[in-house]
Every structure is written in structure tokens, then in C-alpha cells.
Write a protein that holds these residues in place. Structure first.
Motif, PDB file in Angstrom:
ATOM      1  N   LEU A 873      31.561  18.882 -18.853  1.00 27.95           N
ATOM      2  CA  LEU A 873      30.243  18.815 -18.229  1.00 27.95           C
ATOM      3  C   LEU A 873      30.331  18.679 -16.711  1.00 27.95           C
ATOM      4  O   LEU A 873      29.489  19.204 -15.978  1.00 27.95           O
ATOM      5  CB  LEU A 873      29.444  17.652 -18.820  1.00 27.95           C
ATOM      6  N   LYS A 874      31.360  17.966 -16.206  1.00 28.64           N
ATOM      7  CA  LYS A 874      31.542  17.870 -14.753  1.00 28.64           C
ATOM      8  C   LYS A 874      31.816  19.241 -14.148  1.00 28.64           C
ATOM      9  O   LYS A 874      31.337  19.569 -13.054  1.00 28.64           O
ATOM     10  CB  LYS A 874      32.688  16.910 -14.437  1.00 28.64           C
ATOM     11  N   ALA A 875      32.610  20.051 -14.867  1.00 25.52           N
ATOM     12  CA  ALA A 875      32.900  21.393 -14.366  1.00 25.52           C
ATOM     13  C   ALA A 875      31.622  22.221 -14.261  1.00 25.52           C
ATOM     14  O   ALA A 875      31.436  22.990 -13.313  1.00 25.52           O
ATOM     15  CB  ALA A 875      33.907  22.086 -15.282  1.00 25.52           C
ATOM     16  N   LEU A 876      30.704  22.050 -15.227  1.00 24.78           N
ATOM     17  CA  LEU A 876      29.453  22.803 -15.185  1.00 24.78           C
ATOM     18  C   LEU A 876      28.489  22.239 -14.138  1.00 24.78           C
ATOM     19  O   LEU A 876      27.767  22.987 -13.471  1.00 24.78           O
ATOM     20  CB  LEU A 876      28.795  22.787 -16.565  1.00 24.78           C
ATOM     21  N   GLN A 877      28.473  20.891 -13.985  1.00 24.92           N
ATOM     22  CA  GLN A 877      27.621  20.295 -12.957  1.00 24.92           C
ATOM     23  C   GLN A 877      27.994  20.792 -11.563  1.00 24.92           C
ATOM     24  O   GLN A 877      27.130  20.972 -10.704  1.00 24.92           O
ATOM     25  CB  GLN A 877      27.716  18.773 -13.013  1.00 24.92           C
ATOM     26  N   ALA A 878      29.302  21.014 -11.362  1.00 29.37           N
ATOM     27  CA  ALA A 878      29.748  21.486 -10.052  1.00 29.37           C
ATOM     28  C   ALA A 878      29.179  22.861  -9.722  1.00 29.37           C
ATOM     29  O   ALA A 878      29.108  23.254  -8.556  1.00 29.37           O
ATOM     30  CB  ALA A 878      31.278  21.528 -10.011  1.00 29.37           C
ATOM     31  N   LEU A 879      28.766  23.602 -10.766  1.00 29.55           N
ATOM     32  CA  LEU A 879      28.187  24.932 -10.562  1.00 29.55           C
ATOM     33  C   LEU A 879      26.664  24.896 -10.493  1.00 29.55           C
ATOM     34  O   LEU A 879      26.025  25.936 -10.404  1.00 29.55           O
ATOM     35  CB  LEU A 879      28.627  25.854 -11.701  1.00 29.55           C
ATOM     36  N   GLY A 880      26.067  23.690 -10.588  1.00 34.24           N
ATOM     37  CA  GLY A 880      24.619  23.577 -10.492  1.00 34.24           C
ATOM     38  C   GLY A 880      23.912  23.422 -11.818  1.00 34.24           C
ATOM     39  O   GLY A 880      22.681  23.461 -11.873  1.00 34.24           O
ATOM     40  N   VAL A 881      24.666  23.277 -12.908  1.00 33.90           N
ATOM     41  CA  VAL A 881      24.051  23.106 -14.225  1.00 33.90           C
ATOM     42  C   VAL A 881      23.761  21.625 -14.447  1.00 33.90           C
ATOM     43  O   VAL A 881      24.624  20.779 -14.231  1.00 33.90           O
ATOM     44  CB  VAL A 881      24.997  23.629 -15.326  1.00 33.90           C
ATOM     45  N   LYS A 882      22.520  21.296 -14.888  1.00 29.66           N
ATOM     46  CA  LYS A 882      22.163  19.909 -15.179  1.00 29.66           C
ATOM     47  C   LYS A 882      22.301  19.635 -16.673  1.00 29.66           C
ATOM     48  O   LYS A 882      22.203  20.539 -17.494  1.00 29.66           O
ATOM     49  CB  LYS A 882      20.738  19.615 -14.722  1.00 29.66           C
ATOM     50  N   VAL A 883      22.515  18.354 -17.005  1.00 31.06           N
ATOM     51  CA  VAL A 883      22.776  17.966 -18.392  1.00 31.06           C
ATOM     52  C   VAL A 883      21.774  16.898 -18.804  1.00 31.06           C
ATOM     53  O   VAL A 883      21.568  15.915 -18.079  1.00 31.06           O
ATOM     54  CB  VAL A 883      24.212  17.432 -18.567  1.00 31.06           C
ATOM     55  N   ALA A 884      21.147  17.102 -19.974  1.00 28.88           N
ATOM     56  CA  ALA A 884      20.202  16.129 -20.531  1.00 28.88           C
ATOM     57  C   ALA A 884      20.710  15.651 -21.877  1.00 28.88           C
ATOM     58  O   ALA A 884      21.268  16.423 -22.659  1.00 28.88           O
ATOM     59  CB  ALA A 884      18.820  16.756 -20.691  1.00 28.88           C
ATOM     60  N   ILE A 885      20.501  14.328 -22.145  1.00 32.99           N
ATOM     61  CA  ILE A 885      20.795  13.785 -23.470  1.00 32.99           C
ATOM     62  C   ILE A 885      19.515  13.860 -24.292  1.00 32.99           C
ATOM     63  O   ILE A 885      18.520  13.201 -23.984  1.00 32.99           O
ATOM     64  CB  ILE A 885      21.306  12.337 -23.399  1.00 32.99           C
ATOM     65  N   ASP A 886      19.541  14.674 -25.362  1.00 29.84           N
ATOM     66  CA  ASP A 886      18.361  14.913 -26.184  1.00 29.84           C
ATOM     67  C   ASP A 886      18.262  13.852 -27.284  1.00 29.84           C
ATOM     68  O   ASP A 886      19.267  13.281 -27.700  1.00 29.84           O
ATOM     69  CB  ASP A 886      18.460  16.313 -26.809  1.00 29.84           C
ATOM     70  N   ASP A 887      17.023  13.599 -27.757  1.00 26.45           N
ATOM     71  CA  ASP A 887      16.764  12.657 -28.860  1.00 26.45           C
ATOM     72  C   ASP A 887      17.386  11.295 -28.577  1.00 26.45           C
ATOM     73  O   ASP A 887      17.947  10.651 -29.472  1.00 26.45           O
ATOM     74  CB  ASP A 887      17.309  13.210 -30.178  1.00 26.45           C
ATOM     75  N   PHE A 888      17.314  10.828 -27.321  1.00 29.66           N
ATOM     76  CA  PHE A 888      17.961   9.569 -26.971  1.00 29.66           C
ATOM     77  C   PHE A 888      17.286   8.408 -27.724  1.00 29.66           C
ATOM     78  O   PHE A 888      16.068   8.334 -27.847  1.00 29.66           O
ATOM     79  CB  PHE A 888      17.894   9.320 -25.464  1.00 29.66           C
ATOM     80  N   GLY A 889      18.121   7.490 -28.203  1.00 28.45           N
ATOM     81  CA  GLY A 889      17.635   6.333 -28.951  1.00 28.45           C
ATOM     82  C   GLY A 889      17.888   6.444 -30.431  1.00 28.45           C
ATOM     83  O   GLY A 889      17.786   5.453 -31.158  1.00 28.45           O
ATOM     84  N   THR A 890      18.242   7.676 -30.927  1.00 28.83           N
ATOM     85  CA  THR A 890      18.489   7.859 -32.364  1.00 28.83           C
ATOM     86  C   THR A 890      19.963   7.802 -32.693  1.00 28.83           C
ATOM     87  O   THR A 890      20.343   7.778 -33.855  1.00 28.83           O
ATOM     88  CB  THR A 890      17.932   9.212 -32.831  1.00 28.83           C
ATOM     89  N   GLY A 891      20.838   7.822 -31.674  1.00 30.31           N
ATOM     90  CA  GLY A 891      22.281   7.809 -31.922  1.00 30.31           C
ATOM     91  C   GLY A 891      22.873   6.452 -31.629  1.00 30.31           C
ATOM     92  O   GLY A 891      22.195   5.421 -31.674  1.00 30.31           O
ATOM     93  N   HIS A 892      24.176   6.464 -31.308  1.00 26.51           N
ATOM     94  CA  HIS A 892      24.898   5.222 -31.043  1.00 26.51           C
ATOM     95  C   HIS A 892      25.671   5.380 -29.747  1.00 26.51           C
ATOM     96  O   HIS A 892      26.843   5.721 -29.733  1.00 26.51           O
ATOM     97  CB  HIS A 892      25.855   4.898 -32.196  1.00 26.51           C
ATOM     98  N   SER A 893      25.009   5.179 -28.633  1.00 29.91           N
ATOM     99  CA  SER A 893      25.654   5.331 -27.340  1.00 29.91           C
ATOM    100  C   SER A 893      26.274   4.012 -26.883  1.00 29.91           C
ATOM    101  O   SER A 893      25.779   2.924 -27.207  1.00 29.91           O
ATOM    102  CB  SER A 893      24.642   5.793 -26.283  1.00 29.91           C
ATOM    103  N   SER A 894      27.339   4.130 -26.121  1.00 28.33           N
ATOM    104  CA  SER A 894      27.943   2.980 -25.458  1.00 28.33           C
ATOM    105  C   SER A 894      27.462   2.988 -24.015  1.00 28.33           C
ATOM    106  O   SER A 894      27.659   3.960 -23.288  1.00 28.33           O
ATOM    107  CB  SER A 894      29.465   3.068 -25.510  1.00 28.33           C
ATOM    108  N   LEU A 895      26.765   1.903 -23.593  1.00 23.41           N
ATOM    109  CA  LEU A 895      26.203   1.890 -22.242  1.00 23.41           C
ATOM    110  C   LEU A 895      27.283   1.975 -21.183  1.00 23.41           C
ATOM    111  O   LEU A 895      27.078   2.546 -20.114  1.00 23.41           O
ATOM    112  CB  LEU A 895      25.371   0.609 -22.056  1.00 23.41           C
ATOM    113  N   SER A 896      28.481   1.405 -21.489  1.00 21.59           N
ATOM    114  CA  SER A 896      29.561   1.460 -20.500  1.00 21.59           C
ATOM    115  C   SER A 896      30.016   2.898 -20.286  1.00 21.59           C
ATOM    116  O   SER A 896      30.319   3.301 -19.163  1.00 21.59           O
ATOM    117  CB  SER A 896      30.741   0.601 -20.970  1.00 21.59           C
TER     118      SER A 896
END
Length: 983
Positions: A873-896
Motif C-alpha cells: 500500500l505504501k508503494a501505491l500511496q507514493a503514486l497518489g493512490v489513497k487507501v480506505a478501510i471499509d466496513d470499519f468496526g466489524t473486524g478485529h483491528s489492532s490500534l497499534s
């Protein structure tokens, strides 16, 4: 175009070929190929349409796919051959199937040729020309014949025209070629080795007959040019301390024929003088060829072979070719031996010439000269004997594929051609101490039976020379058995049999010592430097052949057995299943095929490492082998899957009880892996013979279907039922429709706008894939996305979605519209691909510039491989592509981890938005997600907003953006463009 080609094109233009192919892409490719070569072409999309077209058009020849809707290729062919007006039209069948029964079906339906996909265009054109050329002959010679074919345990009696049978059998050649591809590759490698060994053998033979320095040099080069890849060469001999002279040259390019081109120093000569060139070496780019001006015939590289004798260097032999790296390391070692042979021959020739001069110059000392000549000739004869051994063994290596035959022939050649009194070869046991004689020749007379061939110090009857060779892994020489203290224990027995000298050579297979070669000579002092050098080559060549035989045996083993557990692999298990099925059919016996998967195996692999996973598989295989009783009924059929047979069943309950016992025996107790105690379980599926199937492949597939159902339902094991087959058929039908949908461009993108909650301005759009099926109408994603992910079609469709979104954005921009950024959902299958970044760049690079395409991924997907996904994703961000986390709150993310991920947007799942006004818990969660996004400097987007009350509350919570039916439903590209034009 030649006149012959023009005539052929004129003839082809009068030929009409009808194509029957349901794939539009393949039909167009084939039509283009035939029209490009001058044929008139008509086409049909299925067998029924092709039959009607054939009756109307009366084509000269018909090419048909086998797997087609409505009427398949076999049915089409049978219908054509049954029609009096069409039965003479040749029919070629094309298929991607690989079952040998296809040929039987082709014969039965009357096909004239059978070509396997994918095919070579030239080959197809040749077969068409052949059929057309023989068309009149076949009409005049309608000789029919019968042929009985045995295949898969069944006999087929086929009646057809003789030419048809011959053509169909010829057309199966490609399938045989494909099946034997790996064998062909191996044969090519061995052929290359054989060609090299034959070339070296020819050099040795030629040197034996050369008597002058010039003859030796020219013979060596002449024979060396027969080696693979060698096109030219020359030999430079030393003169004085630092000078060289050209002794011989062959096939030099014009640039090196010029006066003075071969004079002076070069890299090879300098390295030889500095003693750096101590072995044969590939020279990456010849300095002499590189600096010369003129035509070099494209030659740039050569191998430099030093000509050493004892501690003296006589010169260097350069073998030239067009390719970099002419020889492998093993071949260079053999070439170094050839250099030694050339040096020996040069020395022998110089000695011979010197003797001739002495005869002429020193007539007064004739008696001494004659004696010296006889001694030299005796030495030459001894060397020739060893050369004969080397030549004979190399010939044996070329034609022998079995270890025992190689050993026996090597011993026989050493005695019969080398004149040794006795020769034997012994192999080491796994502990590397005991040596077991496996081949012998000559005057043994029970000698070996009295010696304890072991390296232990406490063995009183051990052979000290064998012990020394095993410990040092080096040749050991005894040139006087009568005086050598190491032979004291066996001196009398050796002398009685005429042994006077002895040498022990270690033999290797790859990097490990495999055994010993022992040669006994009738002369004292037989093994001098020259003999030892040549005999070392003999031992080296035997080791080389031994290594190749061992690798060939390993390849044969890996083709049928699992390398980790030692059990039968999937192919061998299915062969054994077919044999068991035939026996059970004869004996009217009932049995079951059971397939089980180890649960959580991937987790064990990921957590403890692959080595621990392999250790667990070995323990499971060992337990199941004990439980099954007969290891021949057991196999490893997938990464974490095993299969076994339950013979002699009475009822399903009997099968269930026996399966329970075996699973308990295997998984009832814990496994110990790397000192850890692991408890694992398994899911299983069973299929019964003859209830569920009477063919091995079908029975195996039904057991797999039952296993898949057990894993879905949570049952420990399930028996196969017809309902599973129906479900598989439905999925297969849907999969075929999806594949055609991709070919027919039935997928479309709908766009749902996202707006700023404060300004109500468009901030972006989310691209949502839809399937507009001619049969099913507009199909929602939930009905086809999971199947596409299961079959891998999501990779092609996902790449198409990225390309289409970029193309739509570019079109809106070219129309002067303020096109916002477009977000495209990415599946787990896409993100896991190693070339994911390149695939995204390739897709969006054809559309919006600069990139205005964003990606949406679920939080669970991101957490699968945090480091790997972050790098992509960093490689794509460097080209101007943005990244969104979809359906946030339904999974198990680690805040760290979330704080370190290259993410721009958090999208709040619509389930929380719908209930937040009634449910305080949902309200708190939405507020928390918005605060979290702002603390991480991310934008918060609410999904599924349907009412003004929801929008008002989101503004109070300081949410950044929203999307949903309150703003707009998802719109086709045209309507989305119209919406943008009104903004």
C-alpha cells in the motif's frame, strides 16, 4: 511470396472451412489464422448451428471444439458422418481434455483428426493440408477395418476407414509429447552429457594414435570441435620463460586469421604464466576476440583449458563458442582432465620425436637408445591401458542407466582392457563405516571374503588401506604390497593371487562419499603420477554417473511419492484406488474412500514455522499408517489432506465405526513438535463403492465433496449424498456463466457518490460491480463475488474493475466534468498476489492521469499480513493512490498496527449507522470511530446514510463525509456522468 506460395494460396482460396467453437475469442483467433493463410472461413457458435451451416454450405473441411452447448463435437461429428451428403467432409476435433478415452470417442464418432489444445498454428495448418491432400485418395480407397483397443480395463472394437484410424492415432502424438515433457527434458540433459562424454572419448582415442606434437595439437582441436557449442579453437604452447607459439588452430574467424592477430599476450596467457589458471575455466569475454577489428563470426566467449603435466605447464587450449558459460562446473572438471591428457600426449609425442632425433644423432649409442625407447614404449603402453579403461568406462556411462550394471561393467573393463589383476567396487552403509562389495572382476579367489571392510579401530581383520581412504576421503596408494606394513595382515594372500600394487579411490554421489573403487596391479610401482591422474578421472567419471543415476531415481520417486511423509501422492493413490476398485468389482466387495483434512494446519505452519508443520505431517502419516494396517491404502493428497481406503464394508454404520477408530488412533493423543504438545483434529468425507460411484475418479471426487460439506457444516465427518453433486453442478454452471460473462463484457460498474457533510459537495464515488446477465438479469454481487473468489476469476474481474473505473474517470474529465476520485473495492485474493502493485499500476495507468483511483479494503484483510500489505500500500500511496478501510468496526483491528498502516480513510459500517439513533451502544461506537479517525489524521466516512436525522447526527459528531441512498443510489456510468454535469 514465392510462386509456390502463390499457387498454394490460390488453391486454399477455393477451400471453405467451417469452424464450430462456442468461445468467441478462440473462434475469432482460429478464423483469423485460417483466413491469413488463404482459406475461406465460416463459423458457428455451437454444434447445432454448425450442423445446419454444414448442410447449407457443404464446406470442404470442418474444425470443431468438443465441449460445446446444445450439441458437442462428438455428436456433431457423428451427425455429419451419418449424412450421405456430408460424410466425406473431413472433421478435425479440438479439445483441452487429456483423457485417452477422447481418442476412442473420436474413432467411434468418425472423426478424421484429433488435436489437443493449446495447439501450434503451424501444426494445425499442416494437418489441414495433409487431410486436403489425401481427400481424393480417401474417397477412392474406402477400405474400412476394425481395431480392438484396450483402455482403462475396457475393450473397444472400432470400425472405421484405415486412413481415419491412422490419422487419429497420429494426432495423439502431441498428448504423448506433453505427458513425457519432463522425461524429454531429462533425455535432452543426458543427451548433452552423452555428447560431451563422446566428444571427450574421441579426443582420448585420437591422442592415443598421435605421434608428433603437431599431430597431437591438431587432433585434439579437431576432436574438440565436436563438443557441444564449440565452433573454433587454438592451442598455444610455451616457449622459454614467458613466450608462446601457436601450435594449432581450427575454424578461426577472419579477424584472427590476420597477420599478428594471435601474437602477444592475452588474459589466458597471463593467468597461465602467473599460475592462476590452475583449472579449466569459462572466460566471460575473450580479450583477443574483443580487441580485434574485423569479422569474428559472432564469437565472444571461450573456455581456457591449461595443459599441465606434473608441476609444469605446457600451454593452454582455448575452445571458442558464441554463448556465455560454455560448460558447467562438472564439465570443466572433465575438460581439465582432457587438458591433462593432451599434455600427456604432447609430452609423449615430444619424447617420441626426441627419441627419433637421438637415433639419428647418436648411432654410436644405439644399444642404449633402443633400451630407452623400449622403456618409453612400455610407459606409453601402460598409459594406453589406462586410457582404454577411461574410454571404455565413459562409453559404459553413456549407455548405462542402472547402478549395478555400471559397477559390474567398470570392473570388467578395468580387468580386461586395463590389465589389472583384480578390481572391485564397494558401497558405504548409511553410517559411513561398513563397505559392502557390490561388483568384482579378475582373480579374487575368495580374497574379499576374508577382509572385514570397516573403519572401526576395534576390528582386528580390517583393511588399513580401506580405513585410511574412508577417513581421509582421498586416494590411497600401495605400490609394493610385499614391503608395505599396512598390508602385513593380508600380504601372503595378496601375493599368492599375483597382486603387487594396490590403489583405493573414493567414489562420490554429489557431495557425499558413496563407496570405493579398488584396483590391483600385477606390477610393483605401477601407480605413478600419470597413471594416478588418469585413474582419478576414471573414479571421477564413475562418481559423475553415480550422481546422475541417483538423481534420476529421486525424480522417479518424487513423481509418485510425497517427499515429506513418504506416502503415495495424489496421482499414485488414485492409481491404487483404480486397481482396488477393479478387484472389488470382481469380488463384489464394498469399500469406502475416506479423505480427511487436518484442522488449523495453516495456523500451525504460520505460528510455529513450516519445519514444525512438516514434523506434524510426518507424525500424522506414521499414526495413520499404523491405524490403516496397509500403507498401500494410504496417501497424502493435498497440503493438509490425507486419503485412505476402508475395505470389506457391510453397512454405512460399519464404515462410520471404523473411521471413528482410525481417527481416534491418529488424533486421540497429543503430538509433540519441537518440545511443544499439540492437539489437532480432522474433518473427513466418505464415499462408498458401489453406492456413490463405480469409477475411481468419481468416487474420489465425491469423497472430496463430502469433506468440503463437513468443513462447512462443522460435522466431524459426512457421507457423500447426491445433494452435494447437485450443488457442485450448480456452482459449475454458474462458474461457466461467469467466465462467459467476462468474455462477453456483461459486467458493469455503478457509482455511488460520497459528499462532504458540511458543504454537500462531491468528495468521491465508490465503484460497485454489477453483473447484467442475459439469462438472470441484474445479479447482485453477493450471489457471484464469493464464487469468483473461490475460482480465482476475481483476479481478472478485479483488474477489469480498476481499468473501467480509470477509463470512466478519464472520459468524464475529457467531457469537462469535475470528476471526483473513484474508490474501487479490492478482494483478499487480489491483495495476496505478489504482483498486486504492478497489476494496480497497469490497470489505472491506462486511465486517469494523474491517478484518481483509490482502493477500499476490509480491516480483517489488512490484518492478515500487516507488514506485507503495508509495503504494497505504501508503494501505491507514493503514486497518489489513497487507501480506505471499509466496513470499519466489524473486524478485529489492532490500534497499534492501525496507527502505522498507510491508510487515509476509515469507513463506518452501515450496520452501525442504521441503528445509532435507537441503540446507544451503536451511537457510542460511531462516535469512537470518528474520534479515532481524527486522532490518526484520517477522514471518517459514514456508509448507508438513508435519512436526514442520521445526517444531522453525523454532522454533530463531526463526521467528515457520508454516502448512501440519502445522497444517491448507485448509478450506471452514464447517469453518474449526468449527475456530475448538474453539479
Amino acid at each position: 511470396m514465392t510462386s509456390s506460395d502463390a499457387r498454394k494460396t490460390d488453391v486454399r482460396g477455393k477451400v471453405e472451412i467451417l469452424i464450430a467453437e462456442d468461445s468467441a475469442t478462440q473462434r475469432e483467433q482460429l478464423q483469423h489464422l485460417l483466413e491469413e493463410h488463404g482459406y475461406a472461413v465460416a463459423s458457428a457458435a455451437n454444434g447445432r448451428e454448425a450442423l445446419e451451416s454444414a448442410r447449407r454450405r457443404k464446406p470442404t473441411l470442418i474444425i470443431s471444439d468438443i465441449v460445446m452447448p446444445e450439441l458437442d463435437g462428438y455428436g456433431l461429428c457423428k451427425a455429419l458422418k451419418s449424412d450421405e451428403s456430408l460424410k466425406e467432409v473431413p472433421v478435425i476435433l479440438l479439445t483441452s481434455l487429456s483423457d485417452a478415452h477422447d481418442v476412442i470417442f473420436g474413432l467411434e464418432c468418425g472423426a478424421d483428426n484429433f488435436i489437443r489444445k493449446p495447439y501450434q498454428g503451424d501444426y494445425l495448418l499442416q494437418r489441414i493440408d495433409y487431410l486436403l491432400m489425401n481427400l481424393e485418395l480417401r474417397r477412392n480407397q474406402k477400405m474400412r477395418m476394425g481395431i480392438e483397443i484396450s483402455l482403462g480395463g475396457q475393450r473397444h472394437f472400432i470400425t472405421a476407414e484405415r486412413q481415419q484410424i491412422l490419422d487419429l492415432l497420429i494426432s495423439t502424438y502431441e498428448q504423448a509429447t506433453h505427458i513425457n515433457k519432463e522425461l524429454t527434458t531429462r533425455e535432452k540433459e543426458l543427451a548433452h552429457s552423452n555428447e560431451l562424454l563422446n566428444g571427450l572419448n574421441r579426443i582420448a582415442d585420437g591422442l592415443n594414435r598421435a605421434t608428433s606434437e603437431r599431430e597431437v595439437a591438431e587432433t585434439a582441436l579437431e576432436r574438440a570441435l565436436t563438443l557441444p557449442g564449440i565452433q573454433a579453437g587454438w592451442i598455444s604452447l610455451r616457449e622459454g620463460q614467458s613466450g608462446f607459439r601457436l601450435a594449432a588452430a581450427r575454424n578461426l574467424p577472419p579477424a584472427l586469421e590476420a597477420p599478428g592477430a594471435m601474437d602477444g599476450e592475452c588474459l589466458c596467457r597471463r593467468r597461465l604464466l602467473s599460475r592462476e589458471l590452475s583449472s579449466a575455466a569459462n572466460i566471460l569475454e575473450c580479450e583477443r576476440l574483443g580487441r580485434t577489428e574485423g569479422d569474428t563470426h559472432g564469437l565472444r566467449y571461450h573456455a581456457a583449458v591449461p595443459l599441465w603435466i606434473g608441476d609444469r605447464t605446457l600451454g593452454v587450449m582455448n575452445l571458442v563458442g558464441p554463448q556465455e558459460g560454455l560448460f558447467t562446473e562438472e564439465e570443466l572438471k572433465m575438460l581439465y582432465g582432457v587438458g591433462n591428457q593432451v599434455a600427456e600426449a604432447l609430452e609423449r609425442a615430444r619424447l617420441h620425436e626426441h627419441m627419433e632425433r637421438l637415433v639419428e644423432q647418436r648411432t654410436a649409442a644405439l644399444t642404449a637408445e633402443v633400451a630407452e625407447r623400449k622403456r618409453a614404449e612400455a610407459r606409453v603402453m601402460r598409459l594406453n591401458r589406462v586410457y582404454a579403461v577411461l574410454s571404455g568406462i565413459n562409453t559404459t556411462i553413456v549407455r548405462t542407466r542402472e547402478r549395478q550394471a555400471l559397477f559390474e561393467e567398470a570392473c570388467r573393463i578395468a580387468v580386461e582392457q586395463g590389465g589389472f589383476r583384480m578390481a572391485w567396487i564397494g558401497l558405504l552403509d548409511p553410517n559411513g563405516l561398513d563397505v559392502a562389495p557390490v561388483a568384482r572382476a579378475g582373480a579374487d579367489e575368495g580374497y574379499l571374503d576374508k577382509i572385514w571392510l570397516i573403519a572401526r579401530d576395534d576390528a582386528p581383520d580390517r583393511c588399513l588401506l580401506v580405513v585410511e581412504a574412508l577417513r581421509k576421503d582421498a586416494p590411497i596408494v600401495c605400490n609394493d604390497i610385499g614391503a608395505d606394513a599396512r598390508m602385513e595382515r593380508w600380504r601372503e594372500a595378496a601375493l599368492q593371487r599375483g597382486y603387487r600394487s594396490l590403489v583405493v579411490f573414493p567414489l562420490h554421489a554429489g557431495d557425499k562419499m558413496a563407496g570405493l573403487l579398488l584396483l590391483y596391479a600385477a606390477e610393483t610401482g605401477f601407480f605413478d603420477i600419470e597413471e594416478m591422474r588418469l585413474l582419478a578421472e576414471v573414479a571421477g567419471d564413475i562418481s559423475f554417473a553415480l550422481d546422475h543415476i541417483e538423481k534420476a531415481e529421486q525424480l522417479d520417486y518424487l513423481a509418485y511419492y510425497d517427499s515429506i511423509t513418504g506416502l503415495a501422492n495424489r496421482a499414485l493413490f488414485q492409481e491404487r484406488l483404480a486397481e482396488h476398485l477393479r478387484a472389488a468389482d470382481r469380488e463384489r466387495d464394498r469399500f469406502a474412500v475416506c479423505i480427511f483434512d487436518v484442522e488449523r494446519f495453516k495456523t500451525i505452519n504460520d505460528t510455529l514455522g513450516r519445519q514444525a508443520g512438516d514434523a506434524l505431517l510426518k507424525q500424522i502419516a506414521a499414526r495413520m499408517a499404523r491405524a490403516a494396517g496397509d500403507q498401500g491404502r494410504l496417501g497424502r493428497v493435498s497440503a493438509d489432506g490425507f486419503a485412505f481406503l476402508l475395505p470389506h464394508l457391510h453397512t454405512e454404520d460399519d464404515a462410520a465405526r471404523r473411521l471413528e477408530r482410525k481417527l481416534h488412533a491418529c488424533f486421540g493423543g497429543p503430538f509433540i513438535v519441537d518440545g511443544r504438545e499439540l492437539r489437532v483434529s480432522a474433518k473427513a468425507g466418505l464415499a462408498l463403492f458401489p453406492n456413490d460411484a463405480t469409477e475411481g475418479e468419481t468416487l474420489f471426487a465425491n469423497a472430496e465433496a463430502a469433506l468440503k460439506k463437513a468443513k462447512q457444516t462443522g460435522d466431524r465427518y459426512l457421507f457423500y449424498t447426491q445433494r452435494m453433486t447437485d450443488a457442485v453442478a450448480r456452482n459449475f454452471s454458474l462458474e461457466n456463466k461467469l467466465r462467459r460473462a467476462l468474455e462477453n463484457e456483461e459486467f458493469v460498474l455503478h457509482y455511488q457518490p460520497k459528499v462532504d457533510l458540511e458543504t454537500h459537495r462531491f468528495t468521491g464515488m465508490e465503484a460497485l460491480i454489477r453483473w447484467r446477465s442475459p439469462e438472470l438479469g441484474l445479479v447482485p454481487p453477493i450471489q457471484f463475488i464469493p464464487l469468483m473468489e473461490e475460482t480465482g476469476l476475481i483476479l481478472e474481474v478485479g483488474a477489469w474493475a480498476l481499468r473501467q473505473a480509470a477509463a470512466d474517470h478519464r472520459r468524464w474529465t475529457e467531457q469537462g466534468l469535475a470528476a471526483p476520485r473513484i474508490a474501487v473495492n479490492v478482494s483478499a485474493i487480489q491483495l495476496r498476489q505478489r504482483n498486486f502493485v504492478d497489476a494496480v499500476i497497469d490497470a489505472i495507468g491506462r486511465g486517469a492521469t494523474p491517478p484518481a483511483i483509490d482502493l477500499e479494503l476490509t480491516e480483517s484483510l489488512l490484518m492478515e499480513d500487516i507488514r506485507g500489505n503495508a509495503e504494497k500500500l505504501k508503494a501505491l500511496q507514493a503514486l497518489g493512490v489513497k487507501v480506505a478501510i471499509d466496513d470499519f468496526g466489524t473486524g478485529h483491528s489492532s490500534l497499534s498496527y492501525l496507527a502505522t498502516l498507510p491508510v487515509d480513510v476509515l469507513k463506518i459500517d452501515r450496520s452501525f449507522i442504521i441503528t445509532m439513533l435507537e441503540d446507544p451502544g451503536s451511537m457510542s461506537l460511531v462516535q469512537t470511530i470518528i474520534s479515532l479517525a481524527h486522532s490518526l489524521k484520517l477522514a471518517a466516512v459514514a456508509e448507508g446514510v438513508e435519512s436526514e436525522e442520521q445526517a444531522k447526527m453525523l454532522r454533530l459528531l463531526r463526521c467528515d463525509q457520508m454516502q448512501g441512498y440519502l445522497v444517491s443510489k448507485p448509478l450506471p456510468a452514464g447517469e453518474a456522468g449526468a449527475l456530475l454535469s448538474r453539479m
